[in-house]
Design an enzyme around this catalytic site. Structure first.
Site, mmCIF file in Angstrom:
data_model
loop_
_atom_site.group_PDB
_atom_site.id
_atom_site.type_symbol
_atom_site.label_atom_id
_atom_site.label_comp_id
_atom_site.label_asym_id
_atom_site.label_seq_id
_atom_site.Cartn_x
_atom_site.Cartn_y
_atom_site.Cartn_z
ATOM 1 N N ILE A 34 15.735 3.731 8.521
ATOM 2 C CA ILE A 34 16.108 5.141 8.395
ATOM 3 C C ILE A 34 17.525 5.395 8.932
ATOM 4 O O ILE A 34 17.794 5.156 10.112
ATOM 5 C CB ILE A 34 15.102 6.035 9.153
ATOM 6 C CG1 ILE A 34 13.699 5.806 8.623
ATOM 7 C CG2 ILE A 34 15.500 7.483 9.008
ATOM 8 C CD1 ILE A 34 13.541 6.044 7.138
ATOM 9 N N THR A 67 26.403 2.162 15.820
ATOM 10 C CA THR A 67 27.117 1.707 14.617
ATOM 11 C C THR A 67 26.868 2.586 13.401
ATOM 12 O O THR A 67 27.576 2.455 12.402
ATOM 13 C CB THR A 67 26.720 0.257 14.279
ATOM 14 O OG1 THR A 67 25.320 0.209 13.978
ATOM 15 C CG2 THR A 67 27.020 -0.654 15.448
ATOM 16 N N ASP A 68 25.867 3.443 13.435
ATOM 17 C CA ASP A 68 25.627 4.355 12.314
ATOM 18 C C ASP A 68 26.492 5.608 12.428
ATOM 19 O O ASP A 68 27.270 5.929 11.541
ATOM 20 C CB ASP A 68 24.151 4.766 12.252
ATOM 21 C CG ASP A 68 23.340 3.790 11.408
ATOM 22 O OD1 ASP A 68 23.877 2.720 11.075
ATOM 23 O OD2 ASP A 68 22.185 4.098 11.089
ATOM 24 N N ASP A 117 36.907 39.540 -16.770
ATOM 25 C CA ASP A 117 36.817 38.078 -16.666
ATOM 26 C C ASP A 117 35.537 37.632 -15.961
ATOM 27 O O ASP A 117 35.197 36.445 -15.999
ATOM 28 C CB ASP A 117 38.014 37.520 -15.884
ATOM 29 C CG ASP A 117 39.318 37.668 -16.644
ATOM 30 O OD1 ASP A 117 39.286 37.637 -17.882
ATOM 31 O OD2 ASP A 117 40.362 37.828 -15.997
ATOM 32 N N ASP A 158 41.139 37.074 -13.243
ATOM 33 C CA ASP A 158 41.449 38.045 -12.194
ATOM 34 C C ASP A 158 40.889 39.422 -12.462
ATOM 35 O O ASP A 158 40.792 40.247 -11.554
ATOM 36 C CB ASP A 158 42.967 38.137 -11.995
ATOM 37 C CG ASP A 158 43.693 38.550 -13.270
ATOM 38 O OD1 ASP A 158 43.016 38.725 -14.311
ATOM 39 O OD2 ASP A 158 44.924 38.695 -13.237
ATOM 40 N N ASN A 173 21.621 1.747 15.695
ATOM 41 C CA ASN A 173 21.720 2.887 14.788
ATOM 42 C C ASN A 173 22.479 4.043 15.431
ATOM 43 O O ASN A 173 23.203 4.786 14.763
ATOM 44 C CB ASN A 173 20.328 3.344 14.355
ATOM 45 C CG ASN A 173 19.713 2.394 13.333
ATOM 46 O OD1 ASN A 173 20.351 1.431 12.922
ATOM 47 N ND2 ASN A 173 18.495 2.673 12.925
ATOM 48 N N ASP A 193 44.524 31.033 -17.020
ATOM 49 C CA ASP A 193 45.351 32.114 -17.541
ATOM 50 C C ASP A 193 46.817 31.805 -17.234
ATOM 51 O O ASP A 193 47.130 30.819 -16.570
ATOM 52 C CB ASP A 193 44.933 33.468 -16.981
ATOM 53 C CG ASP A 193 45.055 33.540 -15.461
ATOM 54 O OD1 ASP A 193 45.360 32.504 -14.843
ATOM 55 O OD2 ASP A 193 44.833 34.623 -14.904
ATOM 56 N N GLU A 218 19.476 7.684 10.510
ATOM 57 C CA GLU A 218 19.267 8.970 11.181
ATOM 58 C C GLU A 218 20.477 9.909 11.079
ATOM 59 O O GLU A 218 20.332 11.124 11.108
ATOM 60 C CB GLU A 218 18.943 8.743 12.665
ATOM 61 C CG GLU A 218 17.636 8.006 12.931
ATOM 62 C CD GLU A 218 17.795 6.493 12.949
ATOM 63 O OE1 GLU A 218 16.843 5.815 13.340
ATOM 64 O OE2 GLU A 218 18.882 6.008 12.566
#
Length: 864
Positions: free
Chosen positions: A265, A698-699, A605, A601, A695, A309, A267
């Site tokens: 997972i 390094t995540d 439109d 504008d 995790n 436009d 996280e």
């Protein structure tokens, strides 16, 4: 001070203290508690909570506590990040706060709508969203869309006559209500209620209950998380069953299942995605693109056609009168500003003076001095400025010829008119499109009187208008008549006075932006209400001319769509286009499979802006209705801002795809390491606590850094992506699996080397833990685009990433030497031999993937 002059500043301040701000919260502010609870509403959290419960049940208190600690840390990071993002988005939306034109102290001023107080005199024009409840005191063909209050889709005509106190809301024609939209005409009203005291304020609860829902990107990330959870459960069950059949200890299998759940997972996925979107929106805002909807961020990068436009977007919206064309000839004005003390020289041409006089009278703008900006439509300000230099001041002209009636510009008729007192009768002043004015004019002035207009003379005048248009000028025709009745039709029996040519030069930065779009595979199509030859001239100036296959007038759009001719997709300029044709054009492109960005504008439109995949409203000159319908607001009205926003949208999506691929390849490598060890009857090379720590380190931090990337320099050189494609396609999944395999191979290589060195169990786990951890850090360098340079690319230029790597390397290297941390994580202090193994086998996966990438680059180069 007269009542018509409006309130004084002192009175405004007093009433503001008494009545408060004119605000109604139309968007429910983000609640802190609901945002905190939101961090725990995910399948990822549910799975990890089950893993923690199992750990506690089997007496693994350290692992269970660690899982809960990680959940708490991730929730805290997510809460802080999302709270900051929510407050940022609320602050960004405040940039788009509406304004109102109010008469105070005898002058018309533009003020924030929340500063209106009861008694203020508000000036209304087509396209405005009414900012308070008003009692109307002046109207000219005024109509309002009150569907937000009454549910009636038909616009309501407004007038000044009073109505009964018990009149139903939809029949109060003398009132204009907060939140309704002016669809036609002009008017003036006195504020009678503000804020919660308005009719809209009484139904605020209905607005607050509206739930905007999640964006497509959020839904894609949610589906991805759910798929990962289901896959994790399936793998854990399969490995657990295989282990039990093979006679493994049930407690070992539970520990392995927990390790697999924790390993699989990512996280940090929702947290980093929120950060990427919020930072991207801020970056766009700094580049003058205000994103109103999160879904627009995702769609921007997939845009294939921009319908833009002309005025103010491709051009400077700085109109200047350049030509006065009368029956006597043409007068060229090289500059509008004569030397000080001199007047604009009209060569004694009385018709030219009359032409300017009509243009000054038939005008809604105001200009106090020739050297100031003025207020109103830029074209009308240019007419006032030219009249100012010729000695024709509007205030002086109106002193002698008071306005009796005003007929606001009608898009269908393409004209506007003002009716003035003139002796015993009235003088009607008209200006509009040349073909429209010539169609209703019956005579024309000459230097010596008037002549009848026939088909031949009309054709001559239209030819002169065409020649002016070919010069890149916007052309207006002016006409007049004298009448006895002020309520007579203004557009009958007119006397043509002449033509005025105005120049609105192309923006200097637009040609490069158009070229960038073409390189990015995005078609730029000009859609304008201007004359065909004027549009073609500007198209050539901005770089559309060389690639234009066809130039088409709006009246032919329906015919081409109906017959299904593919030529529609080859047209580079659509001229003389009305709002209905804009909407049909957007639908036609979408039916052809294009992803359409549409600029606009005006109030007319709004349908096209809402229909477009990305509606882009003008922030400076755009109406409130247009801004409400749009997904993006240009704060500077500049076309290059759209291109910059598309680039930013591509970068955001690329960053999200990049860090998702990084997270999944890292987590999949952990799953492979644990799963293969269990299936091979090897001791677990990584423990659940160690995986949790990996995790967390390094995540999160490297993923944060990847989300902050500036993007590759050539991102606009690639064609747009398919908006229907998932965050991770087949190619990305193959790459993720290959990268995860390389990381796993490096870890098992370190495991084999540890056995060869004769290390004990704790030292072996330390080596595999550090090897996988550092391998995941070096893996960030493999996240660059396969076609980007090997050394200097969007990854190596990312300063955030280098900081994240230094931090994470420290967090990995230090714990084995700290007894409490080493005891908790079951680590041993690494020796020199152990570090040699770690460095060798952690660098190996990155080196292998970089070599493969280099081969891919060479192959791509040869294919080209």
């Amino acid at each position: 001070m007269a009542a018509s002059d409006g309130l004084s500043e002192a009175e405004v301040e007093a009433r503001r203290k008494r009545f408060g701000a004119n605000t109604i919260s139309s968007r429910r502010p983000t609640r802190v508690m609901s945002l905190l609870l939101h961090q725990f509403k995910s399948s990822v959290v549910y799975l990890l909570s089950v893993a923690a419960g199992l750990a506690f049940y089997f007496g693994e208190l350290e692992e269970g506590s660690a899982i809960l600690a990680v959940l708490a840390i991730n929730a805290l990071i997510g809460f802080v990040t999302e709270l900051k993002a929510a407050r940022s988005i609320e602050a960004l939306r405040a940039l788009g706060t509406r304004s109102a034109r109010v008469r105070r102290g005898g002058r018309v001023r533009v003020v924030p709508a929340e500063e209106l107080v009861p008694g203020d005199i508000v000036v209304l024009d087509a396209g405005d969203v009414v900012s308070a409840d008003l009692r109307l005191i002046e109207t000219s063909r005024l109509s309002a869309d009150e569907s937000t209050l009454t549910g009636e889709s038909v616009a309501v005509d407004k007038q000044t006559r009073p109505v009964g106190a018990d009149t139903r809301l939809g029949d109060r024609a003398s009132m204009a209500f907060k939140g309704t939209a002016i669809t036609r005409g002009t008017g003036t009203g006195v504020v009678v209620a503000t804020g919660l005291g308005t009719e809209l304020g009484r139904v605020t609860r209905l607005v607050l209950e509206a739930d905007p829902g999640s964006s497509p990107l959020e839904r894609k990330l949610g589906r991805l998380s759910t798929q990962l959870v289901l896959a994790t459960i399936a793998v854990a069950v399969a490995i657990g069953v295989a282990g039990l059949i093979g006679g493994e200890d049930p407690l070992v299998m539970v520990e392995a299942a927990i390790a697999l759940a924790v390993a699989a997972i990512p996280e940090g996925l929702p947290v980093v995605a929120t950060l990427a979107l919020a930072r991207g929106m801020w970056r766009m805002a700094r580049q003058n693109a205000l994103i109103e909807r999160l879904s627009a961020v995702e769609t921007l990068g997939a845009t294939t056609v921009i319908l833009t436009d002309k005025t103010g977007t491709l051009t400077e919206n700085r109109m200047t009168v350049r030509r006065l064309c009368t029956a006597s000839g043409e007068i060229s004005l090289e500059t509008e500003a004569p030397k000080e003390g001199e007047r604009l020289q009209l060569a004694g041409d009385r018709s030219a003076a009359e032409l300017l006089r009509i243009a000054v009278l038939c005008n809604d703008a105001h200009l106090d001095r020739a050297d100031e900006g003025g207020g109103g439509d830029p074209m009308e300000i240019a007419l006032l400025r030219a009249g100012f230099h010729a000695g024709l001041r509007r205030t002086s002209l109106l002193d002698g010829h008071r306005i009796v009636r005003k007929h606001a510009f009608d898009p269908a008729a393409k004209m506007m008119a003002t009716v003035h007192e003139w002796g015993d009768g009235v003088l009607v002043a008209v200006k509009g499109a040349p073909e429209a004015v010539l169609a209703v004019a019956t005579r024309a002035t000459t230097g010596h009187g008037e002549i009848a207009l026939d088909d031949h003379t009309r054709a001559e005048w239209l030819g002169r208008a065409d020649r002016l248009g070919h010069s890149g000028l916007r052309v207006l025709a002016c006409a007049t008549k004298k009448d006895e009745l002020s309520d007579a039709s203004p557009y009958e029996g007119l006397v043509l006075v002449g033509l005025i040519g105005l120049e609105d030069p192309a923006r200097a930065d637009v040609p490069q932006a158009v070229q960038d779009c073409q390189k990015a595979g995005i078609r730029v199509v000009m859609v304008t209400g201007d004359h065909l030859v004027t549009a073609r001239s500007i198209g050539r100036a901005v770089g559309l001319g060389e690639s234009i296959a066809n130039v088409m007038e709006g009246k032919k759009i329906a015919e081409v769509i109906e017959t299904g001719q593919p030529a529609l997709r080859d047209v580079g300029i659509f001229a003389r286009v009305n709002p209905d044709e804009k909407l049909a054009l957007v639908r036609a492109y979408q039916a052809a499979g294009e992803i359409v960005a549409m600029t606009g504008d005006g109030v007319n439109d709004a349908p096209a802006l809402r229909q477009a995949d990305i509606g882009v409203a003008m922030g400076l000159r755009g109406t409130d209705v247009a801004r409400e319908a749009a997904a993006m607001i240009l704060l500077d009205d500049a076309f290059p801002t759209i291109v910059g926003a598309i680039r930013e949208g591509r970068i955001i999506f690329a960053n999200i795809r990049r860090f998702v691929a990084y997270l999944l390849s890292c987590n999949l490598s952990e799953v492979m390491v644990v799963g293969l060890a269990v299936l091979s009857a090897l001791p677990l090379p990584l423990l659940p606590l160690q995986i949790l720590y990996l995790n967390l380190v390094t995540d999160v931090f490297p993923a944060f850094a990847l989300a902050m990337g500036e993007g590759e320099s050539g991102i606009l050189k690639h064609p747009p992506r398919d908006p229907g494609e998932p965050i991770l396609g087949r190619g990305q999944w193959i790459t993720i699996i290959l990268h995860a395999g390389a990381l796993s191979a490096g870890t098992f290589g370190a495991l084999a080397a540890s056995y060869r060195l004769g290390l004990d169990a704790r030292a072996t786990v330390t080596v595999t833990f550090l090897t996988l951890g550092f391998a995941q850090l070096w893996h960030t360098f493999s996240m660059s685009d396969p076609q980007s340079p090997l050394i200097v690319n969007e990854i190596t230029r990312n300063g955030w990433l280098w900081s994240a790597l230094m931090l994470c390397a420290t967090l990995l290297a230090v714990p084995p030497y700290l007894p409490p941390a080493a005891l908790l994580l079951h680590l041993a202090p690494p020796t020199a031999d152990m570090w040699s193994v770690v460095l060798l086998f952690s660098l190996a996966p990155m080196i292998v993937t970089q070599v493969v990438s280099a081969v891919v680059r060479v192959w791509h180069a040869r294919v080209r």
